[in-house]
Design an enzyme around this catalytic site. Structure first.
Site, short mmCIF file in Angstrom:
data_model
loop_
_atom_site.label_atom_id
_atom_site.label_comp_id
_atom_site.label_asym_id
_atom_site.label_seq_id
_atom_site.Cartn_x
_atom_site.Cartn_y
_atom_site.Cartn_z
N GLU A 1 50.94 47.81 71.44
CA GLU A 1 50.21 47.66 70.18
C GLU A 1 48.76 47.24 70.42
O GLU A 1 48.50 46.37 71.25
CB GLU A 1 50.92 46.61 69.33
CG GLU A 1 50.95 46.94 67.86
CD GLU A 1 51.76 48.19 67.55
OE1 GLU A 1 51.16 49.27 67.44
OE2 GLU A 1 52.99 48.09 67.42
N HIS A 2 47.86 47.89 69.71
CA HIS A 2 46.41 47.65 69.86
C HIS A 2 45.95 47.96 71.28
O HIS A 2 45.03 47.33 71.79
CB HIS A 2 46.04 46.22 69.42
CG HIS A 2 46.17 46.03 67.94
ND1 HIS A 2 45.21 46.42 67.04
CD2 HIS A 2 47.18 45.53 67.20
CE1 HIS A 2 45.61 46.16 65.81
NE2 HIS A 2 46.82 45.62 65.87
N ASP B 1 45.72 51.41 71.98
CA ASP B 1 45.28 52.81 71.95
C ASP B 1 43.76 52.99 71.88
O ASP B 1 43.25 54.02 72.29
CB ASP B 1 45.99 53.64 70.85
CG ASP B 1 45.64 53.25 69.44
OD1 ASP B 1 45.07 52.15 69.22
OD2 ASP B 1 45.92 54.05 68.52
N GLY C 1 51.92 50.98 51.61
CA GLY C 1 51.33 49.79 52.24
C GLY C 1 52.20 49.17 53.31
O GLY C 1 52.03 48.01 53.69
N GLY D 1 52.53 50.02 56.45
CA GLY D 1 52.04 50.10 57.83
C GLY D 1 52.80 51.11 58.67
O GLY D 1 52.80 51.05 59.89
N LEU D 2 53.47 52.06 58.00
CA LEU D 2 54.18 53.12 58.75
C LEU D 2 53.34 54.40 58.74
O LEU D 2 53.86 55.49 58.92
CB LEU D 2 55.57 53.35 58.16
CG LEU D 2 56.49 52.12 58.16
CD1 LEU D 2 57.82 52.42 57.46
CD2 LEU D 2 56.77 51.63 59.58
N SER D 3 52.06 54.24 58.52
CA SER D 3 51.08 55.33 58.68
C SER D 3 51.10 56.39 57.60
O SER D 3 51.03 57.59 57.89
CB SER D 3 51.27 56.02 60.03
OG SER D 3 50.63 55.30 61.00
N ASP E 1 48.59 57.08 65.84
CA ASP E 1 49.34 57.50 64.64
C ASP E 1 49.24 59.01 64.43
O ASP E 1 50.25 59.69 64.21
CB ASP E 1 48.80 56.78 63.40
CG ASP E 1 48.87 55.27 63.53
OD1 ASP E 1 49.52 54.80 64.48
OD2 ASP E 1 48.29 54.57 62.69
N TYR F 1 41.15 44.91 61.20
CA TYR F 1 41.32 45.91 62.26
C TYR F 1 40.01 46.21 63.00
O TYR F 1 39.94 46.13 64.22
CB TYR F 1 41.92 47.19 61.66
CG TYR F 1 42.30 48.21 62.70
CD1 TYR F 1 43.55 48.17 63.31
CD2 TYR F 1 41.40 49.19 63.11
CE1 TYR F 1 43.90 49.10 64.27
CE2 TYR F 1 41.74 50.11 64.08
CZ TYR F 1 42.99 50.07 64.65
OH TYR F 1 43.32 50.98 65.61
C1 GLA Z 1 47.04 51.28 63.55
C2 GLA Z 1 46.06 52.30 64.12
C3 GLA Z 1 46.49 52.77 65.51
C4 GLA Z 1 46.78 51.58 66.42
C5 GLA Z 1 47.68 50.56 65.74
C6 GLA Z 1 47.86 49.30 66.55
O1 GLA Z 1 48.27 51.87 63.31
O2 GLA Z 1 45.94 53.40 63.27
O3 GLA Z 1 45.51 53.60 66.06
O4 GLA Z 1 45.60 50.99 66.86
O5 GLA Z 1 47.20 50.20 64.46
O6 GLA Z 1 48.53 49.57 67.73
#
Ligand code: GLA
Length: 387
Positions: free
Chosen positions: A32-33, A35, A123, A125-127, A173, A223
């Site tokens: 996580e974080h 990418d 909202g 956080g599943l993109s 994502d 972010y």
């Molecule tokens: C969000 C961003 C991704 C990634 C994650 C954290 O989902 O869109 O690019 O940075 O946070 O891993």
């Protein structure tokens, strides 16, 4: 779903739609974080996602309707006027992708009517935004016969998110949403974009998605601030090592030279990125060896690092994950995605899912004051047309 969407399309637009497409949401198993720091990520696509029913028009008009934002009614736009407009709300995600395609020289000769329905909890956080962006890219590729690969659609959707929406996200994502495969995770090197599919066979365990139900939008979260902090830490480290990105460093090298970062906050941010990258590589090996116990331990370590060093969890995610750790039948749990609310995931014994959920819910409700939600994850395919 397809028949239902077609029917709904014709109620809204008084015409028949010609095609129906789907783009999934995602969870990230670990990494996580990393990418936007040139590290590894390990996401999979889920069967929740965004559906789009579409019909091309003979003119250059665009009409967007979302069942999820029905009160906004039809949002009208035009291929020659794709600039960001606040009042266009969710349709800006579609416009951003169209504008980016056009700027890159892909021909979009005619407009369309688009009906959207998404079942990714809002909202969470599943993109959902990346899902919508990749959906639009995939539709344009198919309907306008664009010579663009799914990988490039992912990159283009990321560019739209960065430049048009203003969230400086990494590639994870959009990549998994475009490239996902049923029952597989993708081990993605975000520096080279080399990737491999890893089969996910959890035997008597499942992945439980746990939603804090604390809504958050990346655009108003910290972010971008975290990204800047990583860039600053990188500048200091570059005085001691010829690196391009934080994840070029091994943990050993980082520990040797991290003294050059004077600000203790920046030091913690960089430490998370480097250690998390090491962890995701080890966790991928554990999973390939069917060692779920070790994999679960890496998940727990990842959460702690995101809590203490990267500071992106918050009371809701921490309460949820810490309550999960206490339950029998849980091999590991961590937040997934950007953090600041949204969802966590846990590796849970299949036949204990019900009890585990109940125990977590009681603790969460008691501490946070409103309930969390649960979904057992099914790992689905990437974006494409529905047959
Ligand atoms: C969000 C961003 C991704 C990634 C994650 C954290 O989902 O869109 O690019 O940075 O946070 O891993």
């Amino acid at each position: 779903m397809k028949t239902e969407l077609k029917k709904k399309f014709s109620i809204v637009f008084h015409e028949e739609c010609s095609h129906v497409f789907f783009a999934p949401g995602r969870i990230n198993l670990i990494g996580e974080h990393t990418d936007y720091n040139g590290g590894f990520v390990f996401p999979c696509a889920i069967t929740f996602g965004t559906y789009g029913a579409i019909r091309l028009r003979q003119d250059r008009k665009l009409r967007f309707f979302s069942e999820n934002f029905a009160s906004l009614d039809i949002i009208e736009s035009h291929l020659d006027h794709l600039e960001y407009r606040k009042e266009d709300d969710w349709a800006n995600y579609c416009k951003g992708v169209l504008l980016t395609l056009i700027k890159k020289g892909y021909p979009i000769p005619q407009g369309f009517d688009l009906y959207i329905y998404g079942n990714i909890p809002h909202g969470s956080g599943l993109s959902s935004s990346a899902s919508l962006e990749v959906l639009v890219g995939t539709m344009c590729q198919a309907l306008f016969h664009l010579d663009i690969s799914m990988k490039d659609i992912a990159l283009l959707a990321q560019q739209a998110e960065n430049e048009y929406i203003g969230v400086n996200c990494g590639i994870m994502d959009q990549f998994i949403i475009a490239m996902g495969k049923e029952n597989h995770a993708i081990a993605l090197n975000t520096q080279t974009l080399d990737y491999t599919y890893t089969p996910i066979d959890l035997k008597d365990h499942v992945i439980l998605i746990m939603n804090t139900c604390k809504e958050r939008k990346l655009s108003d979260s910290k972010y971008n601030e975290r990204r800047n902090e990583c860039e600053q830490a990188l500048k200091s480290l570059q005085k001691k090592a010829p690196i391009q990105q934080l994840c070029d460093l091994t943990v050993e090298k980082f520990d040797q030279i991290s003294y050059v970062i004077e600000d203790p906050i920046l030091l913690k941010r960089a430490k998370h990125a480097v250690y998390e990258n090491e962890r995701v590589k080890k966790a991928m090996i554990a999973l390939q060896q069917d060692d779920l116990i070790t994999f679960g331990q890496y998940m727990n370590q990842s959460h702690l690092s995101l809590k203490e060093d990267y500071e992106v969890t918050g009371i809701e995610l921490d309460t949820l994950v810490e309550a999960t750790w206490q339950q029998e039948g849980v091999l590991g749990a961590r937040m997934t995605g950007a953090g600041f609310g949204g969802c966590a995931i846990a590796l849970v014994k299949k036949d204990q899912v019900e009890q585990i959920q109940q125990a977590i819910l009681t603790q969460y409700l008691d501490r946070i004051g409103y309930p969390c939600q649960f979904y057992v994850a099914a790992i689905g395919m990437g974006a494409g047309e529905l047959a």
